[in-house]
Design an enzyme around this catalytic site. Structure first.
Site, PDB file in Angstrom:
ATOM      1  N   ARG A   1      42.765  -7.588  -3.751  1.00  0.00           N
ATOM      2  CA  ARG A   1      41.683  -8.582  -3.878  1.00  0.00           C
ATOM      3  C   ARG A   1      40.501  -8.024  -4.665  1.00  0.00           C
ATOM      4  O   ARG A   1      40.058  -6.893  -4.440  1.00  0.00           O
ATOM      5  CB  ARG A   1      41.200  -8.987  -2.480  1.00  0.00           C
ATOM      6  CG  ARG A   1      40.034  -9.942  -2.481  1.00  0.00           C
ATOM      7  CD  ARG A   1      39.601 -10.252  -1.071  1.00  0.00           C
ATOM      8  NE  ARG A   1      39.112  -9.084  -0.387  1.00  0.00           N
ATOM      9  CZ  ARG A   1      37.836  -8.754  -0.261  1.00  0.00           C
ATOM     10  NH1 ARG A   1      36.900  -9.515  -0.800  1.00  0.00           N
ATOM     11  NH2 ARG A   1      37.475  -7.680   0.400  1.00  0.00           N
TER      12      ARG A   1
ATOM     13  N   GLY B   1      28.752 -10.314  -0.899  1.00  0.00           N
ATOM     14  CA  GLY B   1      28.365 -11.682  -1.226  1.00  0.00           C
ATOM     15  C   GLY B   1      29.534 -12.516  -1.674  1.00  0.00           C
ATOM     16  O   GLY B   1      30.670 -12.294  -1.239  1.00  0.00           O
TER      17      GLY B   1
ATOM     18  N   HIS C   1      40.119  -2.717   5.554  1.00  0.00           N
ATOM     19  CA  HIS C   1      39.027  -3.670   5.324  1.00  0.00           C
ATOM     20  C   HIS C   1      39.492  -5.124   5.236  1.00  0.00           C
ATOM     21  O   HIS C   1      38.877  -6.010   5.816  1.00  0.00           O
ATOM     22  CB  HIS C   1      38.337  -3.271   4.025  1.00  0.00           C
ATOM     23  CG  HIS C   1      37.161  -4.108   3.643  1.00  0.00           C
ATOM     24  ND1 HIS C   1      36.039  -4.215   4.440  1.00  0.00           N
ATOM     25  CD2 HIS C   1      36.923  -4.876   2.546  1.00  0.00           C
ATOM     26  CE1 HIS C   1      35.159  -5.019   3.848  1.00  0.00           C
ATOM     27  NE2 HIS C   1      35.676  -5.438   2.713  1.00  0.00           N
TER      28      HIS C   1
ATOM     29  N   ARG D   1      39.172  -1.586  -6.096  1.00  0.00           N
ATOM     30  CA  ARG D   1      39.244  -0.903  -4.794  1.00  0.00           C
ATOM     31  C   ARG D   1      40.502  -0.090  -4.552  1.00  0.00           C
ATOM     32  O   ARG D   1      40.456   0.967  -3.942  1.00  0.00           O
ATOM     33  CB  ARG D   1      39.185  -1.947  -3.700  1.00  0.00           C
ATOM     34  CG  ARG D   1      37.797  -2.211  -3.359  1.00  0.00           C
ATOM     35  CD  ARG D   1      37.681  -3.065  -2.185  1.00  0.00           C
ATOM     36  NE  ARG D   1      36.357  -3.612  -2.330  1.00  0.00           N
ATOM     37  CZ  ARG D   1      35.903  -4.616  -1.661  1.00  0.00           C
ATOM     38  NH1 ARG D   1      36.657  -5.206  -0.779  1.00  0.00           N
ATOM     39  NH2 ARG D   1      34.684  -5.024  -1.845  1.00  0.00           N
TER      40      ARG D   1
ATOM     41  N   HIS E   1      38.730  -0.322   2.148  1.00  0.00           N
ATOM     42  CA  HIS E   1      37.448  -0.262   1.435  1.00  0.00           C
ATOM     43  C   HIS E   1      37.134   1.200   1.179  1.00  0.00           C
ATOM     44  O   HIS E   1      37.239   2.027   2.084  1.00  0.00           O
ATOM     45  CB  HIS E   1      36.346  -0.917   2.275  1.00  0.00           C
ATOM     46  CG  HIS E   1      35.117  -1.217   1.474  1.00  0.00           C
ATOM     47  ND1 HIS E   1      34.298  -0.225   0.989  1.00  0.00           N
ATOM     48  CD2 HIS E   1      34.583  -2.387   1.047  1.00  0.00           C
ATOM     49  CE1 HIS E   1      33.306  -0.787   0.301  1.00  0.00           C
ATOM     50  NE2 HIS E   1      33.465  -2.094   0.326  1.00  0.00           N
TER      51      HIS E   1
ATOM     52  N   GLN F   1      28.828  -7.814   3.537  1.00  0.00           N
ATOM     53  CA  GLN F   1      27.535  -7.402   2.967  1.00  0.00           C
ATOM     54  C   GLN F   1      27.377  -7.884   1.533  1.00  0.00           C
ATOM     55  O   GLN F   1      26.338  -8.391   1.133  1.00  0.00           O
ATOM     56  CB  GLN F   1      27.430  -5.875   2.998  1.00  0.00           C
ATOM     57  CG  GLN F   1      27.399  -5.301   4.387  1.00  0.00           C
ATOM     58  CD  GLN F   1      27.383  -3.770   4.371  1.00  0.00           C
ATOM     59  OE1 GLN F   1      27.561  -3.138   3.337  1.00  0.00           O
ATOM     60  NE2 GLN F   1      27.158  -3.187   5.528  1.00  0.00           N
TER      61      GLN F   1
ATOM     62  N   GLU G   1      30.075  -5.654  -8.531  1.00  0.00           N
ATOM     63  CA  GLU G   1      30.926  -4.831  -7.659  1.00  0.00           C
ATOM     64  C   GLU G   1      32.158  -4.374  -8.432  1.00  0.00           C
ATOM     65  O   GLU G   1      32.373  -4.812  -9.568  1.00  0.00           O
ATOM     66  CB  GLU G   1      31.323  -5.626  -6.404  1.00  0.00           C
ATOM     67  CG  GLU G   1      30.133  -5.886  -5.482  1.00  0.00           C
ATOM     68  CD  GLU G   1      30.463  -6.725  -4.258  1.00  0.00           C
ATOM     69  OE1 GLU G   1      31.619  -7.138  -4.089  1.00  0.00           O
ATOM     70  OE2 GLU G   1      29.536  -6.983  -3.480  1.00  0.00           O
TER      71      GLU G   1
ATOM     72  N   ALA H   1      35.159 -19.802   7.105  1.00  0.00           N
ATOM     73  CA  ALA H   1      36.230 -20.773   6.870  1.00  0.00           C
ATOM     74  C   ALA H   1      36.186 -21.882   7.924  1.00  0.00           C
ATOM     75  O   ALA H   1      36.156 -23.077   7.600  1.00  0.00           O
ATOM     76  CB  ALA H   1      37.588 -20.067   6.885  1.00  0.00           C
TER      77      ALA H   1
ATOM     78  N   SER I   1      36.617 -13.118  -1.381  1.00  0.00           N
ATOM     79  CA  SER I   1      37.146 -13.651  -0.125  1.00  0.00           C
ATOM     80  C   SER I   1      36.295 -14.785   0.435  1.00  0.00           C
ATOM     81  O   SER I   1      36.831 -15.819   0.856  1.00  0.00           O
ATOM     82  CB  SER I   1      37.286 -12.539   0.907  1.00  0.00           C
ATOM     83  OG  SER I   1      36.137 -11.758   0.901  1.00  0.00           O
TER      84      SER I   1
HETATM   85  C1  SIN Z   1      31.296  -5.009   0.073  1.00  0.00           C
HETATM   86  O1  SIN Z   1      30.146  -5.379   0.222  1.00  0.00           O
HETATM   87  O2  SIN Z   1      31.591  -3.951  -0.484  1.00  0.00           O
HETATM   88  C2  SIN Z   1      32.403  -5.854   0.624  1.00  0.00           C
HETATM   89  C3  SIN Z   1      32.624  -7.013  -0.233  1.00  0.00           C
HETATM   90  C4  SIN Z   1      34.039  -7.497  -0.097  1.00  0.00           C
HETATM   91  O3  SIN Z   1      34.817  -6.969   0.691  1.00  0.00           O
HETATM   92  O4  SIN Z   1      34.394  -8.387  -0.852  1.00  0.00           O
END
Ligand code: SIN
Length: 530
Positions: A380, A48, A345, A284, A238, A46, A113, A15, A385
């Site tokens: 989220r 993206g 997280h 999540r 997380h 990690q 994801e 940011a 993010s």
């Molecule tokens: C992850 O790689 O699991 C984290 C990605 C995130 O927090 O958006």
């Protein structure tokens, strides 16, 4: 000493850096960061950046997935413009030198994801944040209008209201005091526009995927200055951090589940089908709660993420960092399941800003994890993010730099930082003890599953700690540890207060005394102000 510039940026993650680069052609920029300039939450990202790049995908689907994850609280107008402005911002990153992964057809490679109905995560293998951080720092270092101050921790914002000691209706930010941790001096950094980009506050919890810098400094400073803070009860856990006695805060990216990883109990049984139709790729909040519940029910200290069904060569190529770190701890993810646990997280709440990142205090902008834009709602969506940070950095740069060259800002005599009768502390143990107590009580009482009794207990303890910290703060010369302790205590207090206010369960906030969502009373944000 006083230092003035057009823009002051506090924080050196995606940011702060991308904002600095966007405005540097229009004015002078001073960027302060409390440790090494590479150290930020961004560096550890990690997964993206979620963005629509595939012809099988659409803005509408990304918008729908974001809103579904947000459990009724996303600001839908914000979701729409963030999703739609995303691809252009990703292209800007490419122009700044980020080389994203490509597939064998020479298209930008897209990962998947939790909570995403499509492949849409733009990434650089499993080290996206670190590569983005490096590219932006290289650009920032080369820009003659940007001066970076490492080892400078912001202590407090300088505002008109505080300066004039009057209740001015239209408060304005004039800059910030910052402690140079190498010399112990406090400087005033004055600017026409100030951007807080100080990241998250995972260090409020005992177990977190966040690095040591994540102490919620921006939230605490903005709160003390009188800005509105929203939705802090929604702290995201997380689902999968590495469980190993020697591994501290190491994330096992959700992208592994996107490539077919399966969550299993210690006895090998897959369990996510009992919790969500998307099984191991559920959003999540659902996944972290399911793991927490299974661990408690079975008395287990972790669950497993099983990648053994995936080709070993692919795992090594797609996840070189995670593969390498697991190997260092003696875990071959191609041959055996990875032990994992949930950990704090991401902070979905933050400092309330408008659609161009400005707070209720004029000239104070916020971007990234410290901001509350309305995008994330109660939970989220993964990889939204970095996207939010990029889109808002670009929007803020347009608003903040519009007429900067012609803007006449009245000069005020800014008092030097007053050390009063403070002396050097010989009791560093008090700081570390209080710090530890906050993190433990937040983990035990304000974690994945909450109750009224635990929240009230947490509130009482934090209030006692706050009194002690206040006394200590004014008696002793400030250090970085003390500034961070004061901030984390404030953030913890705001989280607890917000959690008490939300008498329902929704998204990331689960209270066993109100186990259902109460749409009639709580389809709204939780607002807090001093
Ligand atoms: C992850 O790689 O699991 C984290 C990605 C995130 O927090 O958006």
């Amino acid at each position: 000493m006083e230092k003035a510039s057009d823009f002051l940026v506090i924080g050196s993650g995606i940011a702060g850096l991308s904002f600095a680069l966007s405005v540097a052609s229009r004015g002078t920029v001073r960027l302060i960061t409390k440790r090494d300039k590479r150290e930020s939450n961004t560096k550890y990202a990690q997964g993206g950046i979620a963005s629509v790049f595939s012809k099988d995908d659409s803005f509408e689907e990304h918008i729908n997935d974001t809103i579904a994850a947000g459990a009724g609280l996303c600001h839908e107008d914000v979701v729409e413009f963030v999703v739609k402005e995303g691809p252009e911002c990703v292209k800007e990153l490419i122009r700044w030198g980020v080389e994203f992964s490509f597939d064998d057809k020479n298209h930008i490679a897209l990962g998947r994801e939790g909570g995403h109905s499509r492949r849409r995560i733009v990434h650089v293998k499993d080290v996206t944040g670190s590569i983005v951080e490096d590219a932006l720092i290289q650009q920032v270092d080369a820009h003659q209008n940007i001066k970076v101050y490492e080892n400078h921790i912001a202590v407090d914002l300088i505002t008109l209201k505080k300066l004039l000691k009057a209740d001015t209706r239209a408060d304005r930010c004039l800059g910030a005091y910052a402690l140079d941790t190498d010399t112990g001096e406090v400087h005033s950094f004055l600017a026409k526009k100030t951007l807080l980009a100080t990241g998250g506050a995972g260090k409020a919890y005992l177990y977190t995927s966040n690095p040591d810098v994540a102490t919620g400094d921006g939230i605490a400073m903005a709160y003390r200055a009188g800005a509105y803070i929203a939705n802090m009860e929604f702290f995201q856990f997380h689902p999968t951090c590495l469980y190993h006695p020697k591994a501290k805060s190491f994330l096992i990216s959700e992208a592994l589940r996107g490539e077919g990883g399966v969550l299993r109990l210690i006895n090998g049984e897959p369990f996510m089908e009992r919790y969500h139709r998307m099984k191991s790729l559920a959003p999540r909040d659902v996944t972290a709660r399911a793991i927490d519940s299974e661990m408690k029910k079975n008395g287990d200290e972790h669950v497993y993420l099983d990648m053994t069904g995936i080709r070993p060569a692919f795992l090594k190529e797609r996840f070189p960092n995670i593969h390498g770190v697991c190997m260092r701890y003696g875990i071959d993810m191609a041959a055996e399941p990875i032990p994992v646990v949930p950990a704090a997280h991401y902070m979905c709440g933050g400092i309330v800003v408008d659609d161009y990142g400005e707070t209720s205090i004029k000239s104070l902008f916020v971007c990234g994890e410290s901001a509350f834009t309305g995008l994330h709602g109660a939970n989220r969506l993964a990889s939204n993010s970095l996207l939010e940070a990029l889109v808002f950095a670009s929007r803020i740069s347009n608003k903040a730099s519009g007429d900067i060259l012609h803007e006449k800002v009245r000069r005020y005599d800014i008092p030097l930082w007053d050390v009063g009768s403070a002396v050097n502390s010989d009791e560093a143990i008090v700081v570390s003890h209080n710090w530890d107590e906050i993190r433990r009580l937040m983990w035990n009482y304000v974690g994945i599953v909450r109750s009224n009794k635990r929240l009230i207990r947490a509130k009482k303890r934090i209030q006692n700690l706050q009194d002690e910290i206040k006394e200590y703060y004014w008696d002793f010369l400030i250090t970085s540890d003390l500034v961070e302790l004061r901030n984390i205590a404030t953030v913890a207090e705001i989280i607890v207060e917000s959690a008490i206010m939300r008498k329902e369960s929704r998204g990331l906030h689960y209270n066993i005394d109100y186990p259902a969502a109460d749409d009639a009373h709580f389809m709204k944000d939780t607002l807090i102000k001093v």
